[in-house]
Design a protein around this motif. Structure first.
Motif, short mmCIF file in Angstrom:
data_model
loop_
_atom_site.label_atom_id
_atom_site.label_comp_id
_atom_site.label_asym_id
_atom_site.label_seq_id
_atom_site.Cartn_x
_atom_site.Cartn_y
_atom_site.Cartn_z
N UNK A 106 0.84 -1.21 0.00
CA UNK A 106 0.00 0.00 0.00
C UNK A 106 0.87 1.25 0.00
N UNK A 107 2.18 1.10 -0.04
CA UNK A 107 3.06 2.26 -0.07
C UNK A 107 2.77 3.11 -1.31
N UNK A 108 2.98 4.40 -1.18
CA UNK A 108 2.79 5.32 -2.31
C UNK A 108 4.01 5.26 -3.21
N UNK A 109 3.77 5.10 -4.51
CA UNK A 109 4.88 5.06 -5.45
C UNK A 109 5.41 6.47 -5.68
N UNK A 110 6.72 6.62 -5.68
CA UNK A 110 7.31 7.97 -5.79
C UNK A 110 7.06 8.60 -7.15
N UNK A 111 6.94 7.80 -8.20
CA UNK A 111 6.70 8.35 -9.52
C UNK A 111 6.28 7.25 -10.47
N UNK A 112 5.53 7.60 -11.49
CA UNK A 112 5.17 6.63 -12.51
C UNK A 112 4.35 5.48 -11.96
N UNK A 113 4.46 4.33 -12.58
CA UNK A 113 3.61 3.21 -12.21
C UNK A 113 4.42 2.07 -11.62
N UNK A 114 5.67 2.33 -11.32
CA UNK A 114 6.52 1.30 -10.72
C UNK A 114 7.31 1.88 -9.58
N UNK A 115 7.79 1.00 -8.72
CA UNK A 115 8.75 1.43 -7.72
C UNK A 115 10.13 1.33 -8.33
N UNK A 116 10.94 2.39 -8.26
CA UNK A 116 12.31 2.29 -8.78
C UNK A 116 13.08 1.19 -8.06
N UNK A 117 14.00 0.56 -8.76
CA UNK A 117 14.83 -0.47 -8.16
C UNK A 117 15.51 0.09 -6.91
N UNK A 118 15.45 -0.68 -5.85
CA UNK A 118 16.10 -0.26 -4.62
C UNK A 118 15.17 0.44 -3.64
N UNK A 119 13.92 0.71 -4.07
CA UNK A 119 12.96 1.34 -3.17
C UNK A 119 12.59 0.36 -2.05
N UNK A 120 12.65 0.84 -0.83
CA UNK A 120 12.26 -0.01 0.30
C UNK A 120 10.76 0.11 0.50
N UNK A 121 10.06 -1.00 0.47
CA UNK A 121 8.60 -0.97 0.62
C UNK A 121 8.18 -1.95 1.71
N UNK A 122 7.04 -1.65 2.31
CA UNK A 122 6.44 -2.55 3.29
C UNK A 122 5.31 -3.29 2.59
N UNK A 123 5.39 -4.61 2.58
CA UNK A 123 4.43 -5.41 1.83
C UNK A 123 3.21 -5.73 2.68
N UNK A 124 2.17 -6.20 2.01
CA UNK A 124 0.94 -6.57 2.72
C UNK A 124 1.16 -7.78 3.61
N UNK A 125 2.20 -8.57 3.33
CA UNK A 125 2.48 -9.73 4.18
C UNK A 125 3.36 -9.34 5.37
N UNK A 126 3.66 -8.03 5.48
CA UNK A 126 4.35 -7.55 6.66
C UNK A 126 5.86 -7.53 6.57
N UNK A 127 6.39 -7.76 5.38
CA UNK A 127 7.84 -7.77 5.22
C UNK A 127 8.34 -6.41 4.74
N UNK A 128 9.60 -6.13 5.04
CA UNK A 128 10.28 -4.96 4.49
C UNK A 128 11.18 -5.48 3.39
N UNK A 129 10.92 -5.09 2.15
CA UNK A 129 11.68 -5.62 1.04
C UNK A 129 12.20 -4.48 0.18
N UNK A 130 13.14 -4.81 -0.69
CA UNK A 130 13.70 -3.82 -1.61
C UNK A 130 13.19 -4.15 -3.00
N UNK A 131 12.53 -3.20 -3.63
CA UNK A 131 11.90 -3.42 -4.92
C UNK A 131 12.92 -3.75 -6.01
#
Ligand SMILES: [Zn+2]
Length: 71
Positions: free
Chosen positions: A18-43
């Motif tokens: 549910x994180x807000x994407x910084x630009x466009x329709x993808x997360x840039x490589x390396x973006x740290x996001x919190x997933x719906x399964x509760x993990x912190x991952x790097x896009x």
């Protein structure tokens, strides 16, 4: 109404977030996001990354958010 989450390939699986994407329709490589399964991952955003399997835990939450799984 658009769904409140996005799919993001990260660390070997296709997660949803549910994180807000910084630009466009993808997360840039390396973006740290919190997933719906509760993990912190790097896009990731490679050709292969989009072919990874869907994270089952994220899929379950995403289906509930999308209103297609009322169980
Ligand atoms: Zn996940």
């Amino acid at each position: 109404m658009p769904h409140p989450f996005h799919w993001v390939p990260a660390e070997g699986a296709r997660h949803a977030t549910c994180d807000v994407r910084p630009c466009g329709c993808r997360f840039p490589v390396g973006t740290r996001v919190t997933t719906l399964c509760g993990a912190q991952v790097v896009a990731d955003d490679g050709d292969l990354a989009w072919l990874w399997g869907t994270c089952p835990a994220c899929n379950a939450v995403a289906r509930r958010l999308a209103g297609v799984d009322r169980a």
